[in-house]
Design a protein around this motif. Structure first.
Motif, PDB file in Angstrom:
ATOM      1  N   GLY A 100      -7.037 -21.387 -25.758  1.00 12.28           N
ATOM      2  CA  GLY A 100      -6.081 -21.059 -26.660  1.00 12.28           C
ATOM      3  C   GLY A 100      -6.450 -20.049 -27.556  1.00 12.28           C
ATOM      4  N   LEU A 101      -7.148 -19.208 -27.135  1.00 11.63           N
ATOM      5  CA  LEU A 101      -7.505 -18.085 -28.015  1.00 11.63           C
ATOM      6  C   LEU A 101      -6.692 -16.737 -27.796  1.00 11.63           C
ATOM      7  CD1 LEU A 101     -11.258 -18.703 -26.768  1.00 11.63           C
ATOM      8  CD2 LEU A 101     -10.674 -18.803 -29.187  1.00 11.63           C
ATOM      9  N   ASP A 102      -6.942 -16.093 -28.952  1.00 16.29           N
ATOM     10  CA  ASP A 102      -6.285 -14.413 -28.721  1.00 16.29           C
ATOM     11  C   ASP A 102      -7.045 -13.727 -28.088  1.00 16.29           C
ATOM     12  OD1 ASP A 102      -4.895 -12.114 -29.186  1.00 16.29           O
ATOM     13  OD2 ASP A 102      -6.167 -11.496 -30.681  1.00 16.29           O
ATOM     14  N   ALA A 103      -6.768 -13.260 -27.002  1.00 18.88           N
ATOM     15  CA  ALA A 103      -7.501 -12.432 -25.958  1.00 18.88           C
ATOM     16  C   ALA A 103      -8.326 -11.216 -26.619  1.00 18.88           C
ATOM     17  CB  ALA A 103      -6.582 -12.001 -24.847  1.00 18.88           C
ATOM     18  N   ILE A 104      -7.275 -10.540 -27.453  1.00 19.37           N
ATOM     19  CA  ILE A 104      -7.850  -9.444 -27.948  1.00 19.37           C
ATOM     20  C   ILE A 104      -9.020  -9.472 -28.804  1.00 19.37           C
ATOM     21  CG2 ILE A 104      -7.592  -7.375 -29.256  1.00 19.37           C
ATOM     22  CD1 ILE A 104      -4.605  -7.267 -28.702  1.00 19.37           C
ATOM     23  N   SER A 105      -9.049 -10.436 -29.649  1.00 18.97           N
ATOM     24  CA  SER A 105      -9.873 -10.844 -30.746  1.00 18.97           C
ATOM     25  C   SER A 105     -11.054 -11.355 -29.929  1.00 18.97           C
ATOM     26  CB  SER A 105      -9.569 -11.859 -31.617  1.00 18.97           C
ATOM     27  OG  SER A 105      -8.698 -11.297 -32.608  1.00 18.97           O
ATOM     28  N   THR A 106     -10.957 -12.131 -28.800  1.00 16.99           N
ATOM     29  CA  THR A 106     -12.115 -12.645 -28.222  1.00 16.99           C
ATOM     30  C   THR A 106     -13.024 -11.812 -27.434  1.00 16.99           C
ATOM     31  OG1 THR A 106     -10.658 -14.811 -27.817  1.00 16.99           O
ATOM     32  CG2 THR A 106     -12.633 -14.524 -26.413  1.00 16.99           C
ATOM     33  N   GLY A 107     -12.221 -10.727 -26.703  1.00 15.72           N
ATOM     34  CA  GLY A 107     -13.002  -9.993 -25.871  1.00 15.72           C
ATOM     35  C   GLY A 107     -13.900  -8.999 -27.010  1.00 15.72           C
ATOM     36  N   VAL A 108     -13.035  -8.567 -28.183  1.00 16.34           N
ATOM     37  CA  VAL A 108     -13.833  -7.460 -29.144  1.00 16.34           C
ATOM     38  C   VAL A 108     -14.776  -8.364 -29.733  1.00 16.34           C
ATOM     39  CG1 VAL A 108     -13.626  -6.462 -31.162  1.00 16.34           C
ATOM     40  CG2 VAL A 108     -11.711  -6.251 -29.328  1.00 16.34           C
ATOM     41  N   ALA A 109     -14.810  -9.650 -29.867  1.00 17.32           N
ATOM     42  CA  ALA A 109     -15.963 -10.369 -30.488  1.00 17.32           C
ATOM     43  C   ALA A 109     -17.181 -10.728 -29.445  1.00 17.32           C
ATOM     44  CB  ALA A 109     -15.382 -11.836 -30.741  1.00 17.32           C
ATOM     45  N   LEU A 110     -16.778 -10.851 -28.170  1.00 17.68           N
ATOM     46  CA  LEU A 110     -17.842 -10.754 -27.261  1.00 17.68           C
ATOM     47  C   LEU A 110     -18.690  -9.570 -27.153  1.00 17.68           C
ATOM     48  CD1 LEU A 110     -16.025 -13.473 -24.763  1.00 17.68           C
ATOM     49  CD2 LEU A 110     -18.089 -13.654 -26.162  1.00 17.68           C
ATOM     50  N   ALA A 111     -17.837  -8.323 -27.052  1.00 21.22           N
ATOM     51  CA  ALA A 111     -18.104  -7.301 -27.004  1.00 21.22           C
ATOM     52  C   ALA A 111     -19.376  -6.743 -28.189  1.00 21.22           C
ATOM     53  CB  ALA A 111     -17.055  -6.106 -26.764  1.00 21.22           C
ATOM     54  N   TRP A 112     -18.875  -7.109 -29.091  1.00 22.63           N
ATOM     55  CA  TRP A 112     -19.729  -7.097 -30.425  1.00 22.63           C
ATOM     56  C   TRP A 112     -21.146  -7.782 -30.247  1.00 22.63           C
ATOM     57  CZ3 TRP A 112     -21.489 -11.092 -33.557  1.00 22.63           C
ATOM     58  CH2 TRP A 112     -22.422 -10.514 -34.589  1.00 22.63           C
ATOM     59  N   ALA A 113     -20.831  -8.935 -29.816  1.00 26.09           N
ATOM     60  CA  ALA A 113     -21.860  -9.966 -29.595  1.00 26.09           C
ATOM     61  C   ALA A 113     -23.033  -9.428 -28.371  1.00 26.09           C
ATOM     62  CB  ALA A 113     -21.479 -11.475 -29.061  1.00 26.09           C
ATOM     63  N   THR A 114     -22.417  -9.004 -27.531  1.00 25.76           N
ATOM     64  CA  THR A 114     -23.384  -8.144 -26.635  1.00 25.76           C
ATOM     65  C   THR A 114     -24.194  -7.110 -26.897  1.00 25.76           C
ATOM     66  OG1 THR A 114     -21.634  -8.955 -25.019  1.00 25.76           O
ATOM     67  CG2 THR A 114     -23.256  -7.187 -24.285  1.00 25.76           C
ATOM     68  N   GLU A 115     -23.375  -6.191 -27.706  1.00 24.39           N
ATOM     69  CA  GLU A 115     -24.237  -5.106 -28.215  1.00 24.39           C
ATOM     70  C   GLU A 115     -25.149  -5.498 -29.185  1.00 24.39           C
ATOM     71  OE1 GLU A 115     -21.736  -1.775 -29.325  1.00 24.39           O
ATOM     72  OE2 GLU A 115     -23.596  -0.473 -29.898  1.00 24.39           O
ATOM     73  N   ALA A 116     -24.742  -6.594 -29.960  1.00 26.92           N
ATOM     74  CA  ALA A 116     -25.861  -6.981 -31.226  1.00 26.92           C
ATOM     75  C   ALA A 116     -27.017  -7.701 -30.397  1.00 26.92           C
ATOM     76  CB  ALA A 116     -24.946  -8.054 -32.048  1.00 26.92           C
TER      77      ALA A 116
END
Lengths: 135, 582
Positions: free
Chosen positions: B347-363
């Motif tokens: 039950g997550l917002d897909a856009i925010s989840t994807g962007v959060a994971l993308a940031w986490a990967t780069e970080a």
């Protein structure tokens, strides 16, 4: 006489435009004058159940009516005489496929007259009209 | 079917009442116009988004259940993601159900002492115990239980949150009819904070139309435009995913946290490929003949049992293919669909989840985050690892995931990587790196979304605009969208509901709105939103622009910082002027 038929329920997307059309035909916006019903089979992913009157030649609803408010329609199904109906709901219970619907505000059944108005609003060819000469 | 009735629900006292608010509906039409006023009346000013002072308002409009494509509900609340004005729209059967249950709006306030769900009908509200539903792993299961337990099959909506909402992930969504969502801005967390697991709303009332012939004529005109004119063709056929290839060809598809704007795997996640290989069924919102909801099927064998398979349906749209696909470098379609499914389960917002994971990967790749914090070894394209990470965002087993569950703006304040933390006004970035208009749109839009004013469209269609002209264009579009959101029309049908059609549709109902009055009302609602945002602490001068958007060429080339600054300055002046007068 023509008859409303389900061509292919698997094509139904659940938009309910047929239900809105049915109420609109009677001058209403909304759903509670609708003589057909669309519901999910159990979650949208499993598709939809489309319930319409089968236009029985020997309609159980007619036989269940204690006040002769229903009479046989030429070619199958029934015609409702609202002035005779006492709202007992026997017809609703008699219909095995649940195609006698209930208008809560009037406390009267809603039964398909097979006019086919809904078919014009089914964009996915779920519904159709079958010409019936004899059955 | 009285649109003027507002249902007020108090979760703390488990009480409700209905009040006729024709005063509000006459002035503000419905939808967002009315919801905004109800929010202002009932929300405790300055209260935290997850406190009892926040309220949730759902509203439909005068065209709901009357015309095709008036198929959405607006939710207004204070967003736990941005800390300011929150607004989200969803379809499914929610709009028809609310109107047919006899309400124009439903306002929910207070906090329940224990998990509950509400069953709402013309008769009022039943407060039901949700102790058993609380903590269930999947929104699908919760939905199934509620379907079995509740009345109104075929004429109801079942809005529910997943564990993400219960655990207050700031970008948790509310799921409606399994595949539609109040996705953005964290309404799910507001539900969770109120211990509100779900709303079941059912009803099937109707209303006699005074000018039936005129009504049928306008109805048919709209219906014909929807099914015959071609204006809805793209939504009808491939759905929103048809945009993947063209947006990628423009060099505007954010890829791997916008390190690039073209994705070499675009073909694999395109609408065309999905339709050919995975599309299993199409479904529609109530009163929409378009059926844009595309469900893919994944067929998976069970490893422990021969000839034993599970078939799962996954709803896919452009934004998910971007945020969980290109943004994470995932081109393996089965892996991507399973990742989408996990996001839906939680039950997550897909856009925010994807962007959060993308940031986490780069970080992580830049050494800002340790594997110990990340738990799973995230890397571009590794769908299985991302699926585990989604579960961790929901569970929040450590400080890192607690932070990530607050969004990238918050996480990057703690761990660094601000330059590539792609959020605007606190909301994670949608999938368009088309040029300056899209980004200015995210920054200045009331809900910091591509939906506010569709800047991506301006980038693609208009050349040579000055920063001031561009901002004016965006605001003009956002102002008209306030009318669509008050009626409440699906934005996909914005090409059908032109001012002239809106006027006709309203005329039949006895409303006296000419086109100019409609537009003035749109401007007025826009001003109200800006003033509300100001009163809750929003300041244009504090808007952060992630450096990343300047580093990677967009469809319009490299974005000019001075251009962006001039645009924001112009917007600030407009904003300040509104705030001074309102």
């Amino acid at each position: 006489m023509k008859r409303l038929v389900i061509m292919d329920a698997e094509r139904c997307v659940g938009c309910q435009l047929c239900m809105f059309a049915c109420s609109r035909r009677l001058g209403f916006a909304g759903l509670d004058k609708s003589a057909l019903h669309v519901k999910s089979v159990g979650g949208f992913e499993r598709g939809f159940t489309v319930v319409v009157c089968r236009a029985c030649i020997d309609p159980p609803c007619l036989r269940a009516c204690p006040v002769d408010a229903l009479r046989a329609r030429d070619g199958g199904g029934v015609i409702l005489d609202l002035s005779k109906c006492i709202g007992c709901r026997f017809c609703e219970r008699a219909c095995d496929i649940g195609a006698v619907f209930w208008d809560d505000s009037m406390n009267k059944p809603v039964i398909c007259v097979h006019c086919g108005y809904c078919v014009g609003y089914c964009n996915f060819r779920v519904l159709g009209v079958e010409g019936m000469i004899s059955r | 079917m009285n649109q003027n009735n507002v249902l007020y629900v108090d979760l703390e006292r488990k009480s409700f009442y209905v009040k006729n608010r024709s005063d509000l509906f006459n002035e503000w039409l419905g939808g967002v116009g009315v919801a905004l006023q109800l929010y202002k009346e009932e929300a405790v000013k300055g209260s935290a988004p997850l406190s009892s002072g926040n309220v949730i308002v759902f509203a439909v409009g005068p065209l709901t259940a009357l015309y095709p494509l008036a198929s959405k509900v607006v939710a207004v609340f204070k967003s736990p993601l941005t800390g300011n004005y929150g607004e989200s729209h969803a379809g499914g059967r929610s709009a028809t159900a609310i109107r047919s249950a006899g309400y124009g709006a439903i306002l929910i306030k207070g906090v329940s002492d224990r998990p509950i769900y509400l069953v709402i009908s013309e008769k009022g509200v039943q407060f039901k115990d949700a102790a058993t539903l609380w903590g269930m792993r999947s929104t699908f299961t919760a939905g199934r239980v509620l379907r079995e337990a509740s009345p109104g099959t075929g004429v109801r909506t079942i809005m529910r949150i997943g564990r993400a909402g219960e655990k207050l992930v700031r970008y948790a969504c509310v799921v409606s009819e399994t595949y539609r969502h109040f996705g953005r801005m964290g309404l799910g967390a507001v539900f969770g904070s109120k211990k509100l697991k779900a709303l079941v709303i059912h009803g099937k009332s109707s209303m006699r139309m005074p000018k039936i012939k005129a009504y049928r004529d306008v109805y048919d005109e709209i219906y014909d435009l929807a099914v015959k004119s071609g204006s809805m063709k793209k939504y009808h056929e491939l759905g929103t995913p048809m945009n993947i290839l063209p947006i990628n060809a423009l060099g505007a598809l954010p890829t791997r946290n916008l390190l690039e704007a073209r994705f070499e795997g675009a073909e694999n996640i395109s609408g065309e490929d999905l339709a050919a290989k995975k599309l299993g069924r199409r479904v529609a919102c109530s009163h929409c003949p378009v059926a844009c909801i595309h469900l893919a099927t994944i067929r998976e064998p069970y490893p422990d049992e021969p000839y034993f398979y599970k078939t799962t349906f996954v709803s896919y749209d452009y934004e998910l293919l971007y945020s969980l696909g290109s943004m994470l470098g995932i081109s393996d379609i089965n892996g991507l669909l399973k990742l989408m499914d996990e996001v839906e389960i939680g039950g997550l917002d897909a856009i925010s989840t994807g962007v959060a994971l993308a940031w986490a990967t780069e970080a992580y790749k830049k050494g800002l985050i340790k594997l110990n914090d990340l738990v799973v070894d995230l890397d571009w394209g590794k769908a299985d690892a991302y699926r585990e990470a989604v579960k961790l965002i929901v569970d929040q087993p450590n400080e890192f995931y607690k932070a990530l569950a607050m969004g990238v703006d918050h996480s990057s304040k703690i761990y660094g990587g601000r330059d590539f933390a792609l959020s605007f006004g606190g909301n994670e970035m949608p999938g368009y790196h088309t040029g300056p208009a899209s980004h200015i749109g995210y920054l200045i839009g009331s809900r910091h979304s591509h939906l506010d004013a569709a800047g991506y469209s301006i980038d693609q269609k208009m050349k040579g605009l000055s920063p001031e002209e561009m901002v004016d264009k965006l605001i003009e579009e956002e102002q008209w969208r306030q009318i669509l959101s008050s009626l409440v029309i699906c934005y996909f049908a914005r090409g059908i509901y032109e001012p002239s059609i809106v006027k006709k549709a309203l005329d039949v109902l006895g409303y006296e709105f000419d086109e100019e009055r409609l537009k003035e009302l749109g401007r007025c609602i826009y001003r109200e939103k800006q003033a509300l945002k100001a009163s809750e602490g929003f300041r244009p001068s504090e808007l952060r622009i992630p450096e990343r958007i300047f580093e990677v060429p967009s469809f319009r080339g490299l974005i000019d910082k001075n251009y962006m600054k001039a645009a924001l300055d112009h917007y600030s002046k407009i904003f300040n002027k509104i705030v001074a007068t309102e």
